[in-house]
Write a protein that holds these residues in place. Sequence first.
Motif, PDB file in Angstrom:
ATOM      1  N   ASP A 174      46.204  45.014  37.657  1.00 23.89           N
ATOM      2  CA  ASP A 174      46.236  43.585  37.923  1.00 23.89           C
ATOM      3  C   ASP A 174      46.409  42.804  36.630  1.00 23.89           C
ATOM      4  OD1 ASP A 174      45.961  41.522  40.042  1.00 23.89           O
ATOM      5  OD2 ASP A 174      44.260  40.887  38.826  1.00 23.89           O
ATOM      6  N   ARG A 202      49.352  38.408  44.791  1.00 22.35           N
ATOM      7  CA  ARG A 202      48.224  39.110  44.172  1.00 22.35           C
ATOM      8  C   ARG A 202      47.013  39.134  45.099  1.00 22.35           C
ATOM      9  NH1 ARG A 202      46.678  36.536  38.690  1.00 22.35           N
ATOM     10  NH2 ARG A 202      45.132  38.219  38.733  1.00 22.35           N
ATOM     11  N   LEU A 203      46.804  38.020  45.821  1.00 22.30           N
ATOM     12  CA  LEU A 203      45.590  37.897  46.623  1.00 22.30           C
ATOM     13  C   LEU A 203      45.743  38.391  48.061  1.00 22.30           C
ATOM     14  CD1 LEU A 203      44.239  34.384  45.543  1.00 22.30           C
ATOM     15  CD2 LEU A 203      43.549  36.635  44.705  1.00 22.30           C
ATOM     16  N   LEU A 230      42.771  39.252  51.196  1.00 23.76           N
ATOM     17  CA  LEU A 230      42.401  38.191  52.119  1.00 23.76           C
ATOM     18  C   LEU A 230      41.688  38.734  53.352  1.00 23.76           C
ATOM     19  CD1 LEU A 230      45.561  35.885  52.114  1.00 23.76           C
ATOM     20  CD2 LEU A 230      43.432  35.593  50.838  1.00 23.76           C
ATOM     21  N   LEU A 289      36.614  34.770  49.394  1.00 23.98           N
ATOM     22  CA  LEU A 289      36.954  36.183  49.282  1.00 23.98           C
ATOM     23  C   LEU A 289      35.678  37.005  49.162  1.00 23.98           C
ATOM     24  CD1 LEU A 289      39.899  36.063  46.690  1.00 23.98           C
ATOM     25  CD2 LEU A 289      40.088  36.619  49.125  1.00 23.98           C
ATOM     26  N   MET A 312      37.002  37.611  40.051  1.00 24.34           N
ATOM     27  CA  MET A 312      37.847  36.651  39.349  1.00 24.34           C
ATOM     28  C   MET A 312      37.050  35.630  38.545  1.00 24.34           C
ATOM     29  SD  MET A 312      40.711  36.063  42.347  1.00 24.34           S
ATOM     30  CE  MET A 312      41.679  34.890  41.393  1.00 24.34           C
TER      31      MET A 312
END
Length: 368
Positions: A19, A224-225, A229, A255, A127
């Motif tokens: 990532d 990326r997300l 989800l 999240l 994050m």
Amino acid sequence: MADRVYRADPNWVAPLRGDVAKVFSEKNPFFDHAEIQLFVARRAGADAGRIAAVLDRHHNEFHGEKTAFFGFFESENDPAVSCALFDTAATWGKERGMEVLRGPANPSLNDEAGLLVEGFDSPPVLMMTYNPRYYVDLVEAAGFRKAKDLLAYWFDVGPAPLERFARINERIRRREKNLVMRKISKHSLAADLPKIREVYNEAWEKNWGFVPMTPGEMDFMAKRLKPLLVEDLLFLAEARRPDGSLEPIAFMLSLPDYNTAIAPLHGRLLPFGWLKFFLGMKNIRALRVVTLGIKQQYRMRGIQSLMFEEGLRAALERGYTGCEVSWMLEDNDLVIRSVRLWGGRHYKTYRMYDKPLESKVRSPKSKV
């Protein structure tokens, strides 16, 4: 480098290397309007620290500033190393006509940002940044001063808050008859992204440090997300216009705290990290409210309360027991009051620092 800094720290969660590579990739649309330079400090043949210098033209155009950023900072507990790194980033910024060095931002405030200055007794959620306590001393010894604090609030997930929301929101629903709120699925995400971007860019337009996301940046972030989800935790609110069309006015994204499953991987998904990750998923009991944005003209109408009720209901059904709301600007009184009303308690503080580039960091003498 980071492995040595955090070797004895049980709270550190190594980021997934794949990532991080996506962030630095030339395919990242952030670099359509920004440039970055990476620096490493070495001593006696070994890495002693690192830093990234970043120039975001969109930020400077939007805010009328001449600001360079630093990020991805790691260092031994030695001011000689850290000052050398900050000197190098400062010189890089001055060569490009910048007047302020700000950070940390990895690589912008639309990604991970802030130096942890309070709340070292628990791991970071997904994050969010993490660093040793001594980084605060290293940064401030280099002449940086507080620019803005970013706050994280924690609250327990339980039936009592849900009952309180339900009582309050009954009146709001009767009043807001033109409000339509729905979940966003992975299938509908692509079609809904322009609506999310519209809300995002309008809701945060006047916030300190905010820079509008381009369509490419929003698409990149969504890709990326998307694997992360949970469809019950992403909501879009729309207002029905007199002609029957719908205006997007708010959205909320939560999240699961995947860091619980990521921590045992030590940054590597291969060869057996995937298995560890899926085994660790069953231990996730917390989530993070990543964004809750409302267009300015629709604030103070209880819409955030309606969205939070739906998110809380889904969290209870899925067995979550705690939630972090992060991050919020220290002077965002409206949101902070709402979170406190919901039962949230301030438990972590992340700080953005500024340093005028006219003054040079005086590095202690050392062979770095």
